[in-house]
Design an enzyme around this catalytic site. Structure first.
Site, PDB file in Angstrom:
ATOM      1  N   LYS A   1      18.600  19.929 -34.401  1.00 56.00           N
ATOM      2  CA  LYS A   1      17.236  19.528 -34.015  1.00 56.00           C
ATOM      3  C   LYS A   1      16.376  19.164 -35.224  1.00 56.00           C
ATOM      4  CE  LYS A   1      16.477  23.407 -31.746  1.00 56.00           C
ATOM      5  NZ  LYS A   1      17.835  23.999 -31.609  1.00 56.00           N
ATOM      6  N   THR A   2      16.386  20.026 -36.229  1.00 55.85           N
ATOM      7  CA  THR A   2      15.521  19.799 -37.387  1.00 55.85           C
ATOM      8  C   THR A   2      15.896  18.510 -38.099  1.00 55.85           C
ATOM      9  OG1 THR A   2      15.079  22.154 -37.688  1.00 55.85           O
ATOM     10  CG2 THR A   2      14.771  20.747 -39.601  1.00 55.85           C
TER      11      THR A   2
ATOM     12  N   GLU B   1      10.277  18.919 -32.625  1.00 57.50           N
ATOM     13  CA  GLU B   1      11.463  19.728 -32.388  1.00 57.50           C
ATOM     14  C   GLU B   1      11.196  20.603 -31.166  1.00 57.50           C
ATOM     15  OE1 GLU B   1      14.036  22.989 -34.943  1.00 57.50           O
ATOM     16  OE2 GLU B   1      13.012  21.332 -35.961  1.00 57.50           O
TER      17      GLU B   1
END
Length: 462
Positions: free
Chosen positions: A121-122, A165
């Site tokens: 995600k990051t 995110e």
């Protein structure tokens, strides 16, 4: 009150303001003109970066840190109910707002892209933030890690796109209503909150249902959990699949490693595009393809976005080079789930050639170790040697019988060379005694193992 600040958040107080998710929301509110205050357990570069924006940051948690006129108190799921500032908020009748609700409010009136999945995600959120900025689109973004300098995890931009995110760990991603949602993968994790894959799928289906009418779900065509989710939401939302699978809508034709970079060729809407990803590893190349597909779904020309993705050169703790001394490179990895560990070690193996890989691994959470300790040990077998620390508890209390020995025994059973290190302070000397010129040293885990990188480099220099 400046435009763009929800009324309830014009004077917010953040408990745990130095955290990756909390600090980003605080920063955006401060940039929009809110009078932001908060507290954190210890001093940090992030706290200093917030102070530079005019944010009041208290160190330690105490009832008197909460101003009587605060408009709300913002918390994350990590804040315990006995926190004195939370108790003071109840006495004063000040509303308590979860971090996800605050972030959802900041997205109001904009075009959100929400990035979800068990891993990546990051990185994917960062790729979108950097590439859209490179194109001059001035996005707002909230990322779970710093791009470079402390406090670079979030920004209020003047454009109409908001990249965020979306955290599935506590189901808080159900609060968002994205125009485009990305699901990178779906696996069982966060065992304190999910008892089974059925619960995981149910949660991701709810997230997909939150996509606004006419919006798009961008989802992996390669990963089994993502394919199952695609099947479950079929007919309820427009989906765009991406990956190396032959039936992918955005088809990856090739990923060619070029040292610490990759060259990726895809077919999107009948157009063949080749672009560079400036970080190593197939998993990061596929994250870039997800970002490309999401941007295209939002209307950003793919032919412009593809080359702009090369501007992303990494985010802190995602295979971040901390330095090199005496021919030994020290790299920091946030990987803490077996899939992430395997992906990062395979990326390093591809980039390192014949170099030895030495891992300093710190397990994260007792519950995760209880469920996935064997798989963590199997992943460490990909390294040439590993040092394994005690479990980093984060928000959890110990579980009887659950220790790092579960991982160590599994790693040794898989043929790995593993050493238990009860005292973290011994690591720099141990690594200095093991590492030889040309070796790669990875500090790996989601806890404070990241602090060891500079200490290892310092010891190597002596």
């Amino acid at each position: 009150m400046a435009p763009g600040i929800p009324t309830a958040m014009d004077r917010p107080h953040f408990i745990g303001i130095g955290g990756a998710g909390m600090s980003g929301i605080a920063k955006i509110l401060a940039q929009r003109g809110a009078a932001v205050a908060g507290s954190d357990a210890k001093e940090s570069a992030t706290a200093d970066a917030l102070r530079a924006l005019g944010v009041t940051v208290h160190i330690g948690h105490a009832a008197e840190h909460l101003a009587d006129d605060a408009s709300c108190v913002v918390v994350s799921s990590a804040i315990r109910q006995d926190n004195p500032e939370l108790a003071r908020a109840a006495e004063l009748g000040i509303p308590v707002v979860h971090r996800s609700d605050a972030l959802a409010a900041l997205m109001g009136g904009l075009r959100p892209i929400a990035v979800a999945g068990t891993h990546g995600k990051t990185t994917t959120t960062s790729m979108l933030a950097v590439s859209l900025t490179e194109l001059g689109l001035k996005p707002s973004y909230a990322i779970g890690g710093d791009l470079d300098a402390p406090g670079s995890n979030a920004l209020h931009g003047d454009g109409d796109i908001f990249v965020a995110e979306a955290d599935e760990s506590d189901r808080s991603f159900h609060k968002y209503a994205p125009e485009v949602a990305i699901v990178l993968n779906v696996e069982l994790d966060h065992h304190a909150n999910y008892a089974s894959m059925d619960e995981i799928y149910e949660s991701f289906v709810t997230f997909a249902d939150r996509i606004v009418e006419g919006g798009t779900l961008v989802i992996s065509a390669d990963q089994d959990g993502a394919r199952e989710l695609t099947r479950q939401v079929a007919g309820t939302v427009r989906t765009v699949t991406y990956g190396e699978a032959e039936d992918a809508d955005v088809r990856v034709l090739s990923i060619v490693a070029q040292g610490l970079k990759s060259q990726v060729t895809v077919v999107l809407d009948g157009q063949e595009l080749t672009f560079t990803v400036s970080v190593p590893g197939r998993h990061y190349a596929l994250n870039a393809v997800a970002a490309l597909a999401a941007g295209a779904a939002l209307g950003v020309p793919a032919a412009e976005l593809a080359p702009a993705l090369a501007a992303y050169t990494g985010v802190k703790r995602r295979l971040q080079l901390k330095g090199e001394v005496a021919g030994v490179q020290v790299i920091d990895s946030y990987a803490h789930h077996p899939t992430e560990m395997t992906a990062d070690l395979e990326a390093m193996r591809a980039a390192a050639g014949d170099a030895r890989i030495v891992v300093v691994y710190q397990p994260h959470l007792f519950s995760r170790t209880q469920e996935l300790g064997k798989e963590m040990g199997d992943a460490l077998a990909l390294a040439d040697a590993s040092l394994v620390l005690h479990i980093y508890p984060a928000r959890e209390d110990p579980i009887p019988g659950i220790t790092s020995e579960l991982i160590i025994e599994a790693a040794r059973a898989a043929g790995a060379e593993v050493t238990a290190v009860p005292d973290k302070g011994e690591v720099p000397s141990l690594v200095a005694g093991m590492a030889k010129p040309g070796d790669l040293v990875l500090t790996m885990g989601a806890g404070d193992v990241t602090d060891l990188g500079p200490l290892i480099l310092d010891r190597l220099s002596k």
